[in-house]
Design a protein around this motif. Structure first.
Motif, PDB file in Angstrom:
ATOM      1  N   CYS A 106     125.111  68.042  30.639  1.00  0.00           N
ATOM      2  CA  CYS A 106     124.184  66.959  30.281  1.00  0.00           C
ATOM      3  C   CYS A 106     124.789  66.055  29.205  1.00  0.00           C
ATOM      4  CB  CYS A 106     122.872  67.556  29.780  1.00  0.00           C
ATOM      5  SG  CYS A 106     121.702  66.313  29.211  1.00  0.00           S
ATOM      6  N   MET A 124     123.304  63.715  27.591  1.00  0.00           N
ATOM      7  CA  MET A 124     122.377  63.429  26.498  1.00  0.00           C
ATOM      8  C   MET A 124     122.446  64.544  25.453  1.00  0.00           C
ATOM      9  SD  MET A 124     118.956  61.434  26.659  1.00  0.00           S
ATOM     10  CE  MET A 124     117.649  62.460  27.239  1.00  0.00           C
ATOM     11  N   VAL A 125     122.512  65.790  25.936  1.00  0.00           N
ATOM     12  CA  VAL A 125     122.541  66.927  25.011  1.00  0.00           C
ATOM     13  C   VAL A 125     123.939  67.099  24.398  1.00  0.00           C
ATOM     14  CG1 VAL A 125     122.336  69.444  24.862  1.00  0.00           C
ATOM     15  CG2 VAL A 125     120.609  68.121  26.118  1.00  0.00           C
ATOM     16  N   ALA A 126     124.986  67.015  25.229  1.00  0.00           N
ATOM     17  CA  ALA A 126     126.326  67.349  24.741  1.00  0.00           C
ATOM     18  C   ALA A 126     127.050  66.165  24.116  1.00  0.00           C
ATOM     19  CB  ALA A 126     127.169  67.941  25.868  1.00  0.00           C
ATOM     20  N   HIS A 171     125.202  63.180  23.246  1.00  0.00           N
ATOM     21  CA  HIS A 171     124.174  62.351  22.612  1.00  0.00           C
ATOM     22  C   HIS A 171     124.184  60.927  23.169  1.00  0.00           C
ATOM     23  CE1 HIS A 171     124.304  65.458  19.110  1.00  0.00           C
ATOM     24  NE2 HIS A 171     123.820  65.944  20.222  1.00  0.00           N
ATOM     25  N   GLY A 227     133.202  68.217  27.484  1.00  0.00           N
ATOM     26  CA  GLY A 227     132.657  68.365  26.140  1.00  0.00           C
ATOM     27  C   GLY A 227     131.828  69.612  25.915  1.00  0.00           C
ATOM     28  N   GLY A 256     117.831  70.482  22.011  1.00  0.00           N
ATOM     29  CA  GLY A 256     118.279  69.236  22.628  1.00  0.00           C
ATOM     30  C   GLY A 256     119.665  68.804  22.187  1.00  0.00           C
ATOM     31  N   SER A 257     120.467  69.703  21.672  1.00  0.00           N
ATOM     32  CA  SER A 257     121.765  69.285  21.140  1.00  0.00           C
ATOM     33  C   SER A 257     122.820  70.380  21.249  1.00  0.00           C
ATOM     34  CB  SER A 257     121.598  68.880  19.669  1.00  0.00           C
ATOM     35  OG  SER A 257     122.847  68.575  19.110  1.00  0.00           O
ATOM     36  N   TYR A 258     124.006  69.968  21.701  1.00  0.00           N
ATOM     37  CA  TYR A 258     125.149  70.868  21.849  1.00  0.00           C
ATOM     38  C   TYR A 258     126.381  70.126  21.379  1.00  0.00           C
ATOM     39  CZ  TYR A 258     128.718  73.716  24.276  1.00  0.00           C
ATOM     40  OH  TYR A 258     129.796  74.510  24.593  1.00  0.00           O
ATOM     41  N   THR A 294     118.245  74.400  24.020  1.00  0.00           N
ATOM     42  CA  THR A 294     119.409  73.528  23.841  1.00  0.00           C
ATOM     43  C   THR A 294     119.437  72.417  24.883  1.00  0.00           C
ATOM     44  OG1 THR A 294     120.735  75.359  22.979  1.00  0.00           O
ATOM     45  CG2 THR A 294     121.942  73.440  23.787  1.00  0.00           C
ATOM     46  N   TRP A 295     119.165  72.765  26.144  1.00  0.00           N
ATOM     47  CA  TRP A 295     119.396  71.813  27.233  1.00  0.00           C
ATOM     48  C   TRP A 295     118.159  71.056  27.663  1.00  0.00           C
ATOM     49  CZ3 TRP A 295     124.235  70.501  27.548  1.00  0.00           C
ATOM     50  CH2 TRP A 295     125.171  71.410  27.029  1.00  0.00           C
TER      51      TRP A 295
END
Ligand code: SF4
Ligand code: SF4
Ligand code: SF4
Lengths: 266, 377
Positions: free
Chosen positions: A182, A184-186, A188, B35, B59-61, B351-352
């Motif tokens: 994703c 958006m998540v990885a 941003h 990434g 919501g962030s990795y 996270t996702w």
């Protein structure tokens, strides 16, 4: 082989164009390998982009590209509807008004005055509208442009009297099945995938881009919640407004969301 | 930890991959792509995420370069091993029309023998849950069964928990307890980099015997145990499971569901990344001529409208009903259905989720809501 009787003749297909770029019709010509199969399964009765031969109506299946932008269009689509047993609209112009629906957010007279030397010659409507605003539409195929596999699916479904498999859920479903990380998540990177109708097989995220919303709103689009998250990613109102105001600017959910960011002061 | 442990030196790790490949396994393990650290086919130890870690939150990795050259210094990949055991899209069969009749051809299901490298404790529990779903009872899923039967599992004890991990709450980790062929603990100290190896099966012993290894000392075993114990203290999230089932059943009309529905995009990401969500949809397609038809099976999600579609419409037409269905099934009715919770505390759904909705936060808010609890079911 004997000649087919009237009852078993191939269905007559017509392809019509309104205000549009031709990209969606070209998806049909782009079917290359499958084009012969299409030609074998239907009688191409009217398709100016492909052939000059014209077979008179009525037509079993009309594919309509483009949006309604002039009083003449309004009359023409009504005539086409009368001649079509099944009418399917293809692409963002026909299903949501297209990029030309940007005029819907401004005064059309200002635009004609800016563009044409003699605006008085221009006979146009104030808005660019989807076909379904004017006539009954049997099925809408989304996309800017449409996906050719989905177009073949819709034609096959029509020929065999079944429902097309064109899911209305989010692009994320396709993105995850495909195994894309994703963006958006990885990374941003703002992505419209969660509120966008599937159909492209999550093309842009697979190339490390956020979804642009080509297929318009998904079945239950929570645009406000997505916008709130985009703000956290540093996207300001003017960009938010523009993100929702592109090829599907006229689609209700996207129109409302873009308007919410138009005069917002944050 | 088992008193019979062994030591595999870091420089011999590549022999493990080679030994598995010689035995006909396709080695699937962590590698850096797009990434993130994802599970994919790996050929040698240079494909591993050497020195990479990750930072995860709602919501962030983010990838992170670690100080040491650990092979397994990351936590969890974006997607789970479910992808390989329960594939996202499979053709079930094809039908061909000939001479007024038709014949059905089952899909050729070419299944590579897979060795999974780096399976974590929560993931082993998730596989055990999928085993119950697909292999127990009258209806066995042949697609899962064929893949699962050929799987060799190299588990790894976690040396690092992420910001969204809560396996300690779910009693599914961080220590690996069962369900593996070989289990490794990666130890890096000032002088040495090695793996403490536990053997889970005869197949595991056979592979280990093909590698340069030796019996582990009491100190080495203690060092490995200490690493896992420290990981248990790093959990980024927690979930109170006592009475949780009753809370979910009793608070099915809580206004908190409306609140979460305001944020939820009904995008389905949480279900597809969850290592235990198993739902699929079946789609029939025909070609233009009508001479060939086929049936496909794809991952589905309880967040889609069609999922609950019955004649006349979708039963769960509100996002609220869909989020509630998902969370209540995962943490409550799953227990009634399969005897265990459907959540192993991996944190992937947190996270996702593209807007960072946190199942542990939602549970906590329901548990501490003002209203008195009704009778527990
Ligand atoms: S990249 Fe976009 S489409 Fe893909 S899962 Fe993330 S938000 Fe959804
Ligand atoms: S519900 Fe969330 S935390 Fe629990 S197993 Fe599924 S993805 Fe992991
Ligand atoms: S909880 Fe998050 S990931 Fe799941 S459907 Fe809602 S927005 Fe999508």
């Amino acid at each position: 082989m004997t000649t087919k009787t009237n009852a078993e003749r191939n269905p007559k297909l017509a392809v019509w164009k309104f205000a549009s770029c031709d990209g969606c019709q070209l998806s049909l010509l782009d079917c290359e390998d499958e084009l012969l199969a299409v030609a074998g399964a239907v009688e191409i009765a009217y398709f100016p982009e492909a052939t000059r031969a014209v077979v008179r109506g009525p037509y079993d299946l009309s594919l309509v590209e483009g949006s309604i932008t002039t009083p003449h269009d309004v009359e023409r689509i009504k005539r086409i509807r009368k001649q079509s047993k099944t009418l399917i609209t293809i692409g963002a112009c026909a299903t949501a008004g297209g990029i030309q629906a940007l005029r819907n957010f401004t005064e059309v007279d200002d635009l004609t005055a800016a563009v044409y030397a003699t605006p008085a010659y221009i006979d146009t409507l104030a808005k660019s509208m989807p076909i379904a605003d004017h006539v009954f539409v049997d099925f809408e195929l989304r996309g800017c442009p449409i996906n050719k596999d989905q177009l073949l699916e819709v034609i096959s479904a029509f020929l065999h009297g079944r429902k097309p498999n064109t899911p209305t859920y989010s692009v994320c479903m396709e993105c995850k099945r495909r195994g894309t990380v994703c963006v958006m998540v990885a990374a941003h990177t703002p992505c419209l995938g969660p509120v966008t109708h599937a159909g492209c097989d999550a093309l842009c995220p697979a190339y490390n881009r956020g979804c642009f919303g080509c297929f318009g709103p998904m079945e239950t689009p929570n645009t406000a919640a997505l916008s709130a998250w985009w703000r956290r990613l540093g996207v300001a109102d003017p960009q938010l407004m523009r993100a929702f105001r592109s090829f599907n600017a006229g689609a209700e959910a996207f129109r409302k969301e873009s308007e919410a960011h138009e005069h917002a002061d944050h | 930890m088992d008193e019979h442990a062994f030591v595999l030196e870091r420089q011999h790790f590549r022999h493990l991959l080679a030994a598995l490949q010689e035995r006909g396994y396709q080695t699937i393990g962590p590698t850096v792509r797009e990434g993130a650290i994802v599970y994919d086919v790996i050929e040698s130890d240079t494909d591993l995420p050497v020195g990479w870690g990750d930072i995860q939150d709602e919501g962030s990795y983010q990838l992170m370069q670690r100080a040491e050259a650990a092979l397994f210094g990351y936590t969890l990949s974006p997607q789970s091993w479910k992808r390989f055991l329960h594939p996202p899209d499979v053709r079930l069969w094809q039908a061909h029309r000939t001479d007024g009749t038709f014949s059905i051809t089952p899909a050729a299901d070419e299944i590579p023998r897979c060795a999974f490298i780096g399976v974590r404790a929560c993931e082993l529990h998730a596989i055990a849950i999928l085993d119950r779903v697909f292999l127990d009872g009258a209806f066995v899923d042949p697609i899962y069964q064929r893949r699962r039967a050929h799987t060799f599992i190299v588990a790894v004890n976690c040396g690092q928990a992420s910001g969204t991990c809560f396996c300690a709450s779910m009693q599914t980790g961080p220590a690996v307890d069962s369900g593996f062929d070989l289990a490794l603990t990666e130890v890096i100290d000032a002088e040495r980099h090695y793996f403490v190896v536990n053997v889970g099966t005869e197949g595991g012993a056979e592979v280990l015997n093909a590698l340069p290894h030796r019996e582990a000392s009491a100190e080495e075993i203690a060092a490995a145990a200490q690493i896992v114990a420290a990981t248990a203290e790093q959990m980024g999230r927690s979930l109170e499971t006592a009475n949780l089932k009753a809370t979910l059943y009793n608070r099915s009309e809580d206004p908190l569901w409306d609140e979460v529905a305001e944020r939820c995009l009904t995008c389905g990401n949480c279900t597809l990344v969850c290592p235990t969500c198993f739902c699929t949809t079946v789609t029939d397609v025909t070609d233009l001529s009508g001479a060939v038809a086929e049936r496909r099976r794809q991952w589905d999600s309880c967040f889609t409208m069609e999922f609950s579609y019955i004649h006349g419409g979708s039963v769960r037409y509100t996002p609220k009903a869909r989020y509630r269905q998902w969370m209540t099934h995962k943490l409550a009715s799953w227990i009634d259905q399969f005897g265990v919770s459907g959540c192993v505390g991996c944190g992937r759904c947190i996270t996702w989720c593209p807007v960072g909705i946190d199942i542990t936060d939602m549970a906590r808010r329901l548990q501490t809501a003002d209203q008195p609890l009704g009778e527990a079911r």
